[in-house]
Motif scaffolding. Sequence first.
Motif, PDB file in Angstrom:
ATOM      1  N   LEU A 295      -3.987   8.439  -0.246  1.00  0.00           N
ATOM      2  CA  LEU A 295      -3.802   7.092  -0.780  1.00  0.00           C
ATOM      3  C   LEU A 295      -3.339   7.167  -2.239  1.00  0.00           C
ATOM      4  CD1 LEU A 295      -4.260   3.985  -0.546  1.00  0.00           C
ATOM      5  CD2 LEU A 295      -6.585   4.394  -1.377  1.00  0.00           C
ATOM      6  N   LEU A 296      -2.252   6.453  -2.539  1.00  0.00           N
ATOM      7  CA  LEU A 296      -1.790   6.369  -3.927  1.00  0.00           C
ATOM      8  C   LEU A 296      -2.204   5.058  -4.568  1.00  0.00           C
ATOM      9  CD1 LEU A 296       1.825   7.771  -3.557  1.00  0.00           C
ATOM     10  CD2 LEU A 296      -0.150   8.928  -4.536  1.00  0.00           C
ATOM     11  N   GLY A 297      -2.663   4.121  -3.751  1.00  0.00           N
ATOM     12  CA  GLY A 297      -3.106   2.848  -4.305  1.00  0.00           C
ATOM     13  C   GLY A 297      -2.267   1.701  -3.807  1.00  0.00           C
ATOM     14  N   SER A 298      -2.561   0.531  -4.359  1.00  0.00           N
ATOM     15  CA  SER A 298      -1.856  -0.652  -3.895  1.00  0.00           C
ATOM     16  C   SER A 298      -1.490  -1.528  -5.079  1.00  0.00           C
ATOM     17  CB  SER A 298      -2.723  -1.412  -2.891  1.00  0.00           C
ATOM     18  OG  SER A 298      -3.961  -1.717  -3.489  1.00  0.00           O
ATOM     19  N   ALA A 299      -0.601  -2.472  -4.811  1.00  0.00           N
ATOM     20  CA  ALA A 299      -0.102  -3.357  -5.867  1.00  0.00           C
ATOM     21  C   ALA A 299       0.356  -4.638  -5.207  1.00  0.00           C
ATOM     22  CB  ALA A 299       1.058  -2.691  -6.611  1.00  0.00           C
TER      23      ALA A 299
ATOM     24  N   MET B 210      10.112  -8.930  -9.297  1.00  0.00           N
ATOM     25  CA  MET B 210      10.156  -9.388 -10.693  1.00  0.00           C
ATOM     26  C   MET B 210       8.926  -8.980 -11.487  1.00  0.00           C
ATOM     27  SD  MET B 210      13.055 -10.845 -11.130  1.00  0.00           S
ATOM     28  CE  MET B 210      12.839 -11.691 -12.703  1.00  0.00           C
ATOM     29  N   GLY B 211       7.973  -8.329 -10.824  1.00  0.00           N
ATOM     30  CA  GLY B 211       6.786  -7.897 -11.540  1.00  0.00           C
ATOM     31  C   GLY B 211       5.727  -7.479 -10.542  1.00  0.00           C
ATOM     32  N   ALA B 212       4.744  -6.739 -11.007  1.00  0.00           N
ATOM     33  CA  ALA B 212       3.688  -6.268 -10.118  1.00  0.00           C
ATOM     34  C   ALA B 212       2.432  -6.026 -10.933  1.00  0.00           C
ATOM     35  CB  ALA B 212       4.114  -4.974  -9.423  1.00  0.00           C
ATOM     36  N   TYR B 213       1.302  -5.958 -10.214  1.00  0.00           N
ATOM     37  CA  TYR B 213       0.073  -5.570 -10.885  1.00  0.00           C
ATOM     38  C   TYR B 213      -0.778  -4.751  -9.931  1.00  0.00           C
ATOM     39  CZ  TYR B 213      -2.064  -9.420  -8.323  1.00  0.00           C
ATOM     40  OH  TYR B 213      -2.489 -10.248  -7.327  1.00  0.00           O
ATOM     41  N   SER B 214      -1.691  -3.992 -10.507  1.00  0.00           N
ATOM     42  CA  SER B 214      -2.579  -3.135  -9.738  1.00  0.00           C
ATOM     43  C   SER B 214      -3.833  -2.876 -10.578  1.00  0.00           C
ATOM     44  CB  SER B 214      -1.870  -1.816  -9.431  1.00  0.00           C
ATOM     45  OG  SER B 214      -2.730  -0.924  -8.771  1.00  0.00           O
ATOM     46  N   PRO B 215      -5.028  -2.804 -10.021  1.00  0.00           N
ATOM     47  CA  PRO B 215      -5.325  -3.030  -8.611  1.00  0.00           C
ATOM     48  C   PRO B 215      -5.250  -4.515  -8.254  1.00  0.00           C
ATOM     49  CG  PRO B 215      -7.355  -2.635  -9.819  1.00  0.00           C
ATOM     50  CD  PRO B 215      -6.241  -2.481 -10.804  1.00  0.00           C
ATOM     51  N   VAL B 216      -5.264  -4.792  -6.942  1.00  0.00           N
ATOM     52  CA  VAL B 216      -5.195  -6.159  -6.439  1.00  0.00           C
ATOM     53  C   VAL B 216      -6.610  -6.573  -6.023  1.00  0.00           C
ATOM     54  CG1 VAL B 216      -4.045  -7.688  -4.795  1.00  0.00           C
ATOM     55  CG2 VAL B 216      -2.930  -5.565  -5.506  1.00  0.00           C
TER      56      VAL B 216
ATOM     57  N   CYS C 226      -7.964  -8.890  -4.265  1.00  0.00           N
ATOM     58  CA  CYS C 226      -8.273  -9.272  -2.874  1.00  0.00           C
ATOM     59  C   CYS C 226      -8.098  -8.107  -1.897  1.00  0.00           C
ATOM     60  CB  CYS C 226      -7.413 -10.466  -2.441  1.00  0.00           C
ATOM     61  SG  CYS C 226      -5.646 -10.115  -2.400  1.00  0.00           S
ATOM     62  N   PHE C 227      -7.650  -6.953  -2.400  1.00  0.00           N
ATOM     63  CA  PHE C 227      -7.427  -5.793  -1.537  1.00  0.00           C
ATOM     64  C   PHE C 227      -8.398  -4.700  -1.989  1.00  0.00           C
ATOM     65  CE2 PHE C 227      -4.025  -2.665   0.158  1.00  0.00           C
ATOM     66  CZ  PHE C 227      -4.519  -2.780   1.443  1.00  0.00           C
ATOM     67  N   SER C 228      -9.612  -4.739  -1.427  1.00  0.00           N
ATOM     68  CA  SER C 228     -10.686  -3.859  -1.907  1.00  0.00           C
ATOM     69  C   SER C 228     -10.409  -2.408  -1.523  1.00  0.00           C
ATOM     70  CB  SER C 228     -12.007  -4.293  -1.277  1.00  0.00           C
ATOM     71  OG  SER C 228     -11.948  -4.077   0.132  1.00  0.00           O
ATOM     72  N   PRO C 229     -11.049  -1.464  -2.224  1.00  0.00           N
ATOM     73  CA  PRO C 229     -10.909  -0.048  -1.848  1.00  0.00           C
ATOM     74  C   PRO C 229     -11.288   0.201  -0.386  1.00  0.00           C
ATOM     75  CG  PRO C 229     -11.968  -0.233  -3.991  1.00  0.00           C
ATOM     76  CD  PRO C 229     -11.824  -1.637  -3.473  1.00  0.00           C
ATOM     77  N   GLU C 230     -12.269  -0.539   0.133  1.00  0.00           N
ATOM     78  CA  GLU C 230     -12.676  -0.349   1.535  1.00  0.00           C
ATOM     79  C   GLU C 230     -11.544  -0.786   2.473  1.00  0.00           C
ATOM     80  OE1 GLU C 230     -14.604  -2.117  -0.746  1.00  0.00           O
ATOM     81  OE2 GLU C 230     -15.770  -0.297  -1.149  1.00  0.00           O
ATOM     82  N   LEU C 231     -10.910  -1.912   2.120  1.00  0.00           N
ATOM     83  CA  LEU C 231      -9.812  -2.414   2.940  1.00  0.00           C
ATOM     84  C   LEU C 231      -8.605  -1.468   2.852  1.00  0.00           C
ATOM     85  CD1 LEU C 231      -9.237  -4.715   4.797  1.00  0.00           C
ATOM     86  CD2 LEU C 231      -8.645  -6.154   2.843  1.00  0.00           C
ATOM     87  N   GLU C 232      -8.379  -0.929   1.657  1.00  0.00           N
ATOM     88  CA  GLU C 232      -7.299   0.059   1.500  1.00  0.00           C
ATOM     89  C   GLU C 232      -7.523   1.240   2.439  1.00  0.00           C
ATOM     90  OE1 GLU C 232      -5.796  -0.022  -3.161  1.00  0.00           O
ATOM     91  OE2 GLU C 232      -7.439   1.276  -2.615  1.00  0.00           O
ATOM     92  N   GLN C 233      -8.774   1.743   2.440  1.00  0.00           N
ATOM     93  CA  GLN C 233      -9.073   2.899   3.302  1.00  0.00           C
ATOM     94  C   GLN C 233      -8.924   2.524   4.775  1.00  0.00           C
ATOM     95  OE1 GLN C 233      -9.152   5.956   2.680  1.00  0.00           O
ATOM     96  NE2 GLN C 233      -9.366   5.930   0.449  1.00  0.00           N
TER      97      GLN C 233
ATOM     98  N   LEU D  38       0.861  -1.188   0.000  1.00  0.00           N
ATOM     99  CA  LEU D  38       0.000   0.000   0.000  1.00  0.00           C
ATOM    100  C   LEU D  38       0.899   1.240   0.000  1.00  0.00           C
ATOM    101  CD1 LEU D  38      -3.045   1.033   0.600  1.00  0.00           C
ATOM    102  CD2 LEU D  38      -2.212   1.296   2.928  1.00  0.00           C
ATOM    103  N   PHE D  39       0.532   2.226  -0.808  1.00  0.00           N
ATOM    104  CA  PHE D  39       1.366   3.430  -0.934  1.00  0.00           C
ATOM    105  C   PHE D  39       0.569   4.679  -0.596  1.00  0.00           C
ATOM    106  CE2 PHE D  39       3.151   0.161  -3.487  1.00  0.00           C
ATOM    107  CZ  PHE D  39       4.520   0.263  -3.258  1.00  0.00           C
ATOM    108  N   ALA D  40       1.194   5.567   0.189  1.00  0.00           N
ATOM    109  CA  ALA D  40       0.543   6.825   0.540  1.00  0.00           C
ATOM    110  C   ALA D  40       1.546   7.962   0.391  1.00  0.00           C
ATOM    111  CB  ALA D  40       0.035   6.777   1.979  1.00  0.00           C
ATOM    112  N   LEU D  41       1.053   9.095  -0.086  1.00  0.00           N
ATOM    113  CA  LEU D  41       1.866  10.309  -0.131  1.00  0.00           C
ATOM    114  C   LEU D  41       1.567  11.089   1.143  1.00  0.00           C
ATOM    115  CD1 LEU D  41       3.739  12.266  -1.721  1.00  0.00           C
ATOM    116  CD2 LEU D  41       1.664  13.199  -2.778  1.00  0.00           C
ATOM    117  N   CYS D  42       2.615  11.517   1.856  1.00  0.00           N
ATOM    118  CA  CYS D  42       2.432  12.106   3.182  1.00  0.00           C
ATOM    119  C   CYS D  42       3.079  13.485   3.260  1.00  0.00           C
ATOM    120  CB  CYS D  42       3.077  11.213   4.246  1.00  0.00           C
ATOM    121  SG  CYS D  42       2.533   9.499   4.176  1.00  0.00           S
ATOM    122  N   ASP D  43       2.467  14.366   4.046  1.00  0.00           N
ATOM    123  CA  ASP D  43       3.034  15.717   4.190  1.00  0.00           C
ATOM    124  C   ASP D  43       3.451  16.013   5.630  1.00  0.00           C
ATOM    125  OD1 ASP D  43       0.714  16.231   5.603  1.00  0.00           O
ATOM    126  OD2 ASP D  43      -0.041  17.763   4.223  1.00  0.00           O
TER     127      ASP D  43
END
Length: 422
Positions: free
Chosen positions: A206-210, A228-234, A236-243, A195-200
């Motif tokens: 939220l920047l999203g997940s992969a 070796m590789g990645a994909y997004s969105p995932v 099994c990792f729903s937007p609700e779970l991300e939040q 999970l990636f977030a931009l912070c100040d």
Amino acid sequence: MKVLVVGSGGREHALCWAIAGSPLLTKLYCAPGNPGIAAVAECIDINVLDIPSLVGFAQDNAIDLVFPGPEAPLVAGLTDAMDAAGIPCCGPTRAAAQLEGSKTFTKEIADAAGIPTALWERFENADSARAFVRRRGTPIVVKADGLAAGKGVVVAMTEDAALAAIDAMMDQKVFGDSGAAVVIEECLVGEEVSLFALCDGEDALLLGSAQDHKRVGDGDTGPNTGGMGAYSPVPCFSPELEQACMDKMIRPALKEMARRGMPFRGILFAGLMLTGEGAKLIEFNVRFGDPECQVLLARMKSDLLPALQAACDGELGDFDLRWNDQASVAVVMAARGYPEAPERGSVIAGLDAAAAQSGVAVFHAGTETGPDGTILAAGGRVLTICATAPDLKQARDRAYAGVDAINWPEGFCRRDIGARAL
Ligand code: AMP
Ligand code: GLY
């Protein structure tokens, strides 16, 4: 705006590619960059750890914003030096970068902030560590406390493996001082996501997940790699779970860091395990992942540059980012022998043909330009082939069509990126 990106990998190529499209940009530099980055930015021959030269360059060229890609310059104090020179730098200070540099520090922050994470204990004495392993049983995870180039973690399925890891780290000191102390943790089981977030410093966006693929071989076999590789969105990792993870992990961590007088600015990368008991934090990193950055930026509809500027100005509070509803897949092409002993110097052809495929972007990582202008392999991970499409399956097909357009017999890739999600 004049912008300086620091780094030379596929992640930094994707960052430069995204920033180059900003209407706010007047000039883009990258130190040291690579031949792919040279197509969108002016590459400056300064090492990422040469902090005085980076600051000098930023001053001489009136840079408005510095964006460091890798963790090493952050842990070495690049942001502190830029801050002292009055140059906005979108990364954590050396103190805040301990979130990546020290496992113990991260676990203490997690516990103080109430962030769900694996149970853990820290040992400075090898005999006590061994006794703990014998008492707790396996599976169990042994980690060198400090930075160990991504190799300092052993997920031990047997007691012998755990004891051997303690031997190597604490007695034989294979990671030098980084293994003077170890953290031993409960083994978490589940799907691993990033999970990636931009912070100040105060607020986080939220920047999203992969999902990354860390092992070198198909079916998650062989040694660990940088990815070796990645994909997004995932799926099994729903937007609700991300939040929920933003609220239960990222924001509490920011609050605790600020309380300790080391507010966190920049990219906070949470490595998570989606366990049967909910999401648990494995680790924090203080930067974008590589190749996770590539798949996230491929889905970004907003201009990245004002967001980075808002993070530096402490103004993320009312900021909003928009994403396209595409899926993206990134396949890393590595040089034969990676990760142990990658072969250098082989010729890579077909890069233009790959980039001409529908929805495909080719990002350079470990490449160099040969005397006759050909592109040569010059590192372990050499290229990221990144594709977007309306769904994951099509994105994957497009990424592999890009891979297949490349003529590089000495290179290899995993053929199963994203397969688990399909
Ligand atoms: P790190 O260097 O902390 O990123 O750890 C490397 C990898 O080890 C992670 O990506 C996980 O796959 C694995 N790992 C680390 N900690 C744990 C844990 N407590 N349980 C299970 N796997 C873990
Ligand atoms: N791909 C994992 C990392 O960048 O740490």
